[in-house]
Write a protein that holds these residues in place. Structure first.
Motif, PDB file in Angstrom:
ATOM      1  N   ASP A 104       4.296   7.354   6.712  1.00 28.22           N
ATOM      2  CA  ASP A 104       5.271   6.548   5.991  1.00 28.22           C
ATOM      3  C   ASP A 104       6.677   6.762   6.544  1.00 28.22           C
ATOM      4  N   GLU A 124       2.384   2.874  -3.226  1.00 29.89           N
ATOM      5  CA  GLU A 124       1.646   3.454  -4.348  1.00 29.89           C
ATOM      6  C   GLU A 124       2.080   4.881  -4.628  1.00 29.89           C
ATOM      7  N   ILE A 125       2.684   5.511  -3.667  1.00 25.40           N
ATOM      8  CA  ILE A 125       3.156   6.871  -3.944  1.00 25.40           C
ATOM      9  C   ILE A 125       4.554   6.875  -4.546  1.00 25.40           C
ATOM     10  N   LYS A 138       0.796  -1.220   0.000  1.00 22.86           N
ATOM     11  CA  LYS A 138       0.000   0.000   0.000  1.00 22.86           C
ATOM     12  C   LYS A 138       0.833   1.277   0.000  1.00 22.86           C
ATOM     13  N   GLN A 139       1.790   1.339   0.875  1.00 21.97           N
ATOM     14  CA  GLN A 139       2.461   2.631   0.985  1.00 21.97           C
ATOM     15  C   GLN A 139       3.378   2.883  -0.197  1.00 21.97           C
TER      16      GLN A 139
END
Lengths: 553, 553
Positions: free
Chosen positions: A187, A21-22, A18-19
């Protein structure tokens, strides 16, 4: 990110990341994109380039750095694709006269032709040595700059910081990362947990980091838990009549009886011990009879917390359970830990509970590397440190200054000159070797022009300081290790990526290959990074060619 | 995160909030969950509590703080739900004897019954004053602690840092955030861009931040661009025969002709100016004829970069375009900016191009607040600062120490005592007011017991220091502002959330209400935070009730 399957080339599992995606192509500085357009417009689409990513100075006044963040860079390469919405956004922010064809070019851009060489993640590394050598189309490799720097700078900094804490604490002591609340956002906190573990910590308090990275997660309770109980009358249980002994009134009675007894034994005034605290400890022990750790400084450690803990701990022992220990979050940690250990030993002896003397003592108040070294001098009795702010913010030096420099374009070497010697780049495509002595310790890192024959074990090699003519040495390595390996080629990761556990072990193993004097906290000896004789001459010839001759008048 | 619709209650757009997917209930310390189980097991499911979130000390040796991160907290509340995979993971890491029913309880847990009061985001705030007052079921409000702290600590720190840079630079100067490469990972970089903008910066170099938060994005080129050209022969264009004049050989000739002329005018030796640099500037000007900014320190500013820039800039003017200016990334910034301005003025006059004297000068080398103040003393000619490391890592103080403290349980006040006065909490549910003088400046913040009649404009109010008996003052406010507003109730956000632009304006407006002496860089005056007479008595009565009487023997 999840731990990749051990020992096999990794396809990134996008669902679980998930994290990540940036981590996408727009996570960059605008000037990378304006430069891309200017390159494109200047007809440089076919140009090729080589960039080195390196740092100039070890962090924390130290003489070594742990390299981390490589796996993230590879995931970024897998993710590298401008989406339609990215292109639409770029059209909006770039000047209106940018040619439409450039956006089509960007849309089709891939990292297929990029080749990435890197030092393995978890390695001990030194200034000037390229951690990454990135080769391929000029425009594409330039576009990777900011993201690579972002992914490597903080990861390496925190891994290095963690490794330093580990060295300060020694191998016996447990180290836990408690920094989520003070990190740079969500994050920032996750990265801190991950790379602290990689650098040598034993676990984190961050549950999501545990879930995503398979890191051990630890924790007990906070002051609020203690404060939420005022008296023994606040003690309720869900199952008053439950079959479980520990939930019965008998256990509460055992705790208070034991407290009366231990107050006399330890010479603590019973009336000073806080009843709300005792109630909180009892309820916590009922919930976690096998995992009871108590935060003992909500009121006063020596007048209340320690006694209340010992009462509940002995009562647990009466009921056949074994508690874990205490946490100290304020005060003179060395003194308090010694007093607590004395109490544990006395109880172990008087009550014949041998393991009681070995109960764990966790300390967690604003700990930094120097605090640990100073506590070591005071012969503390702490078994575990919980470290937050100083670890995650790297307060001593909050940024590692990695840079990404052009060293070759269209097969021609490039040198960046500066009046500051530290900022002069070493030109050209280079191979890097680490030369080891017969005792297994690393002697020196050697950079060569790509294609020079590698140094051979047993043969004498001339190693030169890159800038100072008179500084040179013959080195006869017992072993030679090439440092750069190919990690990305033809659009895919070309190396098996190690698991988190493998990386963690690599860090400690690598640190073992570095002489102690390079690693010590105070005035460590700089490790030498050298160039081959041939690279020395090449570098200095280019330097002269490129430096203008001044004219005094 | 996207900017919410202005002036309407916000439903979070989950599709666009990629980086917020990690803001979920497991982004917390494990002890929050073990405490939740212990509370649950102790029959405290129906208990209610009030927590205050506040900090104890302003950052950066200053006397004010900008509050930021509230919108993220509200998004977290919207996201607060344990997924099946969360529960499965918790079962795996918690002890095996945890009752199954607890996991069902967690699965059904919602924040429906939580009420969140907060000071509006973008406000100037001071130590001890609750930024958030969180009310509801003890277990649930306790579970929010770590995530709230994580979301507020860094956001407020960076917004405050940005506001300080803005004050140091003054209103005229542009401030750009260039910190992505040095931030704590990808999201650390995004948070930095967002909250720097909120705190008073004019834009960022971070493209993804621009896309996600609608922040202006700025950037030109880096040293690598310059280095990639060696001679004028490297100049190619995509459209040699294009109709665009700027792409023709005429423009290149105009640049070299202008360089010959300007070398004489500016007294610079032509042979020292680097041809590769000139080629790079020309190609960049061809790509961005209306947005030409040149990085002038790749070789030497005064012997090469400045001349090459002026040559291309004047040639652009010949072709009907207006360049932007230069960027300095090394050296004595005040001196170089003055020399550059002198050159621009001379050209403006001699060549009759009036606007040339106003070309922009950007400086970007390791700038911190003190650098700016020192440059101010040297009467620099810089129009814009690009700030990276010192802004995003908040090097001067990399963490704001917000805490989350229990102040009431089941309607009973709670006080946390400590030998350190700074750590004593102010008990109970409190209302907060800011009292303004007739000149519009804030005089003092006042905390009252919830339910006390609010202070009235024009009436004398007794304001007391929370701990020091003799420190008290009568204040007659011209205006009274309640600081806490309800933001979350019945499972939804109960306030319209301001847009990013509104927040940005709020920060500057709020700073305008604070006296200059509270804001100055050197030895600022502390702003007073007080309690009502009634809260003073209440606090001290509880203190005495809870502090044990020692016994010396």
């Amino acid at each position: 990110m999840s731990t990749p399957t051990e020992g096999t080339a990794v396809k990134v599992n996008h669902q679980r990341q998930k994290q990540n995606e940036i981590i996408q192509p727009l996570l960059t500085d605008l000037y990378q994109l304006t430069m891309a357009y200017a390159y494109w417009k200047s007809g440089k689409v076919e140009d090729t380039a080589v960039f080195d990513l390196f740092f100039r100075k070890n962090p924390f006044s130290g003489e070594f750095t742990i390299f981390a963040g490589l796996e993230e860079c590879i995931k970024f390469l897998y993710n590298f694709r401008y989406s339609d919405s990215d292109i639409a956004y770029l059209k909006q922010i770039l000047p209106p006269y940018i040619e439409e064809e450039f956006f089509r070019y960007l849309k089709d851009l891939t990292v297929e032709d990029v080749t990435l060489f890197a030092i393995p993640e978890g390695s001990v590394v030194f200034p000037r040595v390229p951690l990454l050598r990135v080769e391929g189309p000029l425009i594409v490799v330039q576009l990777l700059e900011t993201t690579f720097l972002n992914l490597i700078n903080y990861s390496s900094l925190i891994a290095t910081n963690a490794a330093r804490f580990r060295m300060a604490a020694g191998k016996r002591i447990k180290l836990l990362e408690f920094g989520l609340r003070r990190a740079q956002g969500p994050d920032g906190g996750l990265s801190a947990s991950k790379y602290a573990y990689l650098g040598g910590f034993d676990g984190t308090s961050n549950v999501l980091a545990g879930k995503l990275f398979h890191i051990p997660v630890k924790g007990t309770h906070a002051h609020a838990y203690i404060s939420s109980f005022s008296t023994l009358a606040d003690l309720k249980t869900r199952n008053e009549n439950g079959s479980d002994l520990i939930e019965s009134r008998d256990f509460v009675e055992a705790c208070t009886r034991r407290r009366d007894q231990l107050a006399a034994l330890l010479g603590i005034l019973l009336q000073e011990a806080n009843d709300g605290e005792l109630a909180a400890f009892i309820s916590y022990a009922m919930a976690f009879p096998d995992g009871f750790t108590a935060l003992v400084d909500t009121y006063e450690v020596l007048r209340s917390g320690l006694l209340n803990f010992c009462a509940v701990a002995v009562a647990l022992s009466d009921f056949g359970y074994r508690p874990i220990g205490i946490r100290l979050d304020s005060g003179d940690l060395a003194y308090l830990s010694n007093r607590a250990r004395d109490a544990f030993r006395k109880i172990a002896e008087e009550l014949a509970i041998p393991w009681f003397s070995q109960l764990s003592i966790v300390a967690s108040n604003d700990i930094n590397e120097e605090t640990i070294l100073s506590l070591n001098d005071q012969h503390h009795q702490i078994d575990c440190f919980g470290i937050g702010t100083h670890l995650v913010t790297c307060q001593k030096q909050p940024a590692l200054g990695c840079v990404y420099k052009l060293v070759e374009i269209n097969k021609q070497p490039k040198i960046k000159l500066s009046e500051d010697l530290e900022k002069v780049t070493i030109p050209g495509r280079k191979d890097i070797y680490r030369l080891y002595g017969s005792d297994g310790h690393a002697l020196i890192d050697l950079m060569q022009k790509h294609g020079e024959p590698p140094p051979l074990a047993g043969n004498r090699v001339l190693c030169r300081h890159p800038f100072l003519e008179s500084k040179r040495a013959y080195v006869s390595p017992a072993r030679v290790e090439p440092l750069l390996h190919i990690y990305w080629q033809n659009g895919t990761c070309s190396q098996p990526l190690p698991s988190m556990e493998q990386l963690r072990h690599r860090v400690q193993h690598q640190l073992g290959t570095i002489r102690q004097d390079h690693k010590r906290n105070l005035n460590p000896t700089p490790y030498k990074v050298s160039v081959s004789d041939s690279l020395y001459s090449y570098l200095h010839k280019l330097w002269l060619q490129n430096a203008p001759i001044g004219e005094l008048s």
